[in-house]
Design a protein around this motif. Sequence first.
Motif, PDB file in Angstrom:
ATOM      1  N   ILE A 123       0.702  -1.196  -0.049  1.00 54.79           N
ATOM      2  CA  ILE A 123      -0.057  -0.153   0.085  1.00 54.79           C
ATOM      3  C   ILE A 123       0.807   1.132  -0.102  1.00 54.79           C
ATOM      4  O   ILE A 123       2.021   1.303   0.800  1.00 54.79           O
ATOM      5  CB  ILE A 123      -0.745   0.048   1.051  1.00 54.79           C
ATOM      6  CG1 ILE A 123      -1.796  -1.299   1.093  1.00 54.79           C
ATOM      7  CG2 ILE A 123      -1.718   1.278   1.368  1.00 54.79           C
ATOM      8  CD1 ILE A 123      -2.777  -1.336   2.524  1.00 54.79           C
ATOM      9  N   ALA A 124       0.784   2.008  -0.868  1.00 57.24           N
ATOM     10  CA  ALA A 124       1.191   3.535  -0.787  1.00 57.24           C
ATOM     11  C   ALA A 124       0.132   4.643  -0.585  1.00 57.24           C
ATOM     12  O   ALA A 124      -1.132   4.613  -1.081  1.00 57.24           O
ATOM     13  CB  ALA A 124       1.742   3.766  -2.176  1.00 57.24           C
ATOM     14  N   LEU A 125       0.501   5.375   0.554  1.00 57.50           N
ATOM     15  CA  LEU A 125      -0.652   6.382   0.999  1.00 57.50           C
ATOM     16  C   LEU A 125      -0.131   7.723   0.018  1.00 57.50           C
ATOM     17  O   LEU A 125       1.213   8.145   0.481  1.00 57.50           O
ATOM     18  CB  LEU A 125      -0.552   6.680   2.461  1.00 57.50           C
ATOM     19  CG  LEU A 125      -1.219   7.717   2.959  1.00 57.50           C
ATOM     20  CD1 LEU A 125      -2.715   7.545   2.574  1.00 57.50           C
ATOM     21  CD2 LEU A 125      -1.153   7.721   4.512  1.00 57.50           C
ATOM     22  N   VAL A 126      -0.655   8.317  -0.551  1.00 54.98           N
ATOM     23  CA  VAL A 126      -0.371   9.509  -1.170  1.00 54.98           C
ATOM     24  C   VAL A 126      -1.226  10.778  -1.030  1.00 54.98           C
ATOM     25  O   VAL A 126      -2.519  10.698  -1.055  1.00 54.98           O
ATOM     26  CB  VAL A 126      -0.299   9.226  -2.776  1.00 54.98           C
ATOM     27  CG1 VAL A 126      -0.169  10.531  -3.881  1.00 54.98           C
ATOM     28  CG2 VAL A 126       0.426   8.146  -3.160  1.00 54.98           C
ATOM     29  N   ASN A 127      -0.648  11.899  -0.854  1.00 55.06           N
ATOM     30  CA  ASN A 127      -1.548  13.023  -0.716  1.00 55.06           C
ATOM     31  C   ASN A 127      -2.227  13.430  -1.916  1.00 55.06           C
ATOM     32  O   ASN A 127      -1.874  13.587  -3.140  1.00 55.06           O
ATOM     33  CB  ASN A 127      -0.450  14.365  -0.306  1.00 55.06           C
ATOM     34  CG  ASN A 127      -1.229  15.708   0.015  1.00 55.06           C
ATOM     35  OD1 ASN A 127      -1.886  16.031  -1.064  1.00 55.06           O
ATOM     36  ND2 ASN A 127      -1.147  16.249   0.888  1.00 55.06           N
ATOM     37  N   GLY A 128      -3.529  13.387  -1.858  1.00 60.66           N
ATOM     38  CA  GLY A 128      -4.446  13.602  -2.788  1.00 60.66           C
ATOM     39  C   GLY A 128      -4.190  15.187  -3.488  1.00 60.66           C
ATOM     40  O   GLY A 128      -4.866  15.144  -4.762  1.00 60.66           O
ATOM     41  N   THR A 129      -3.853  16.064  -2.884  1.00 60.95           N
ATOM     42  CA  THR A 129      -3.831  17.451  -3.484  1.00 60.95           C
ATOM     43  C   THR A 129      -2.369  17.489  -4.092  1.00 60.95           C
ATOM     44  O   THR A 129      -2.464  18.120  -5.244  1.00 60.95           O
ATOM     45  CB  THR A 129      -3.967  18.457  -2.416  1.00 60.95           C
ATOM     46  OG1 THR A 129      -5.257  18.064  -1.768  1.00 60.95           O
ATOM     47  CG2 THR A 129      -3.757  19.796  -2.922  1.00 60.95           C
ATOM     48  N   THR A 130      -1.248  17.187  -3.495  1.00 61.83           N
ATOM     49  CA  THR A 130      -0.095  17.448  -4.066  1.00 61.83           C
ATOM     50  C   THR A 130       0.553  16.080  -4.860  1.00 61.83           C
ATOM     51  O   THR A 130       1.358  16.499  -5.740  1.00 61.83           O
ATOM     52  CB  THR A 130       0.996  17.978  -3.008  1.00 61.83           C
ATOM     53  OG1 THR A 130       0.983  16.509  -2.259  1.00 61.83           O
ATOM     54  CG2 THR A 130       0.222  18.951  -2.140  1.00 61.83           C
ATOM     55  N   GLY A 131       0.050  15.005  -4.586  1.00 61.72           N
ATOM     56  CA  GLY A 131       0.452  13.907  -5.184  1.00 61.72           C
ATOM     57  C   GLY A 131       1.758  13.384  -4.480  1.00 61.72           C
ATOM     58  O   GLY A 131       2.446  12.249  -4.758  1.00 61.72           O
ATOM     59  N   GLN A 132       2.344  13.955  -3.355  1.00 59.56           N
ATOM     60  CA  GLN A 132       3.481  13.327  -2.681  1.00 59.56           C
ATOM     61  C   GLN A 132       3.065  12.211  -1.941  1.00 59.56           C
ATOM     62  O   GLN A 132       2.261  12.041  -1.192  1.00 59.56           O
ATOM     63  CB  GLN A 132       3.844  14.554  -1.560  1.00 59.56           C
ATOM     64  CG  GLN A 132       4.919  14.280  -0.756  1.00 59.56           C
ATOM     65  CD  GLN A 132       5.306  15.302   0.170  1.00 59.56           C
ATOM     66  OE1 GLN A 132       4.626  16.168   0.546  1.00 59.56           O
ATOM     67  NE2 GLN A 132       6.395  15.004   1.048  1.00 59.56           N
TER      68      GLN A 132
END
Length: 74
Positions: A53-62
């Motif tokens: 699983i990869a958790l990514v910031n939905g606004t920045t994509g970081q």
Amino acid sequence: PRHKCGNEKSCPQNYFAFKIISGAANVVGPSICFNDITLMSSVKNNIGRGLNIALVNGTTGQLLKADVFDMYSG
């Protein structure tokens, strides 16, 4: 033309491209590509048995966190 993450089509503007590939037993490992950056793969040596699983910031994509949950061993 080449599209982000090797997808067949380009994404609309203001959308992120992603591609998730499931592994094949212990022969081929899974991989997660997000916005043309490989987040998890056997080459990066950050995958494992179970749920990757990869958790990514939905606004920045970081990328915030990447982890493996081994569902076999409990």
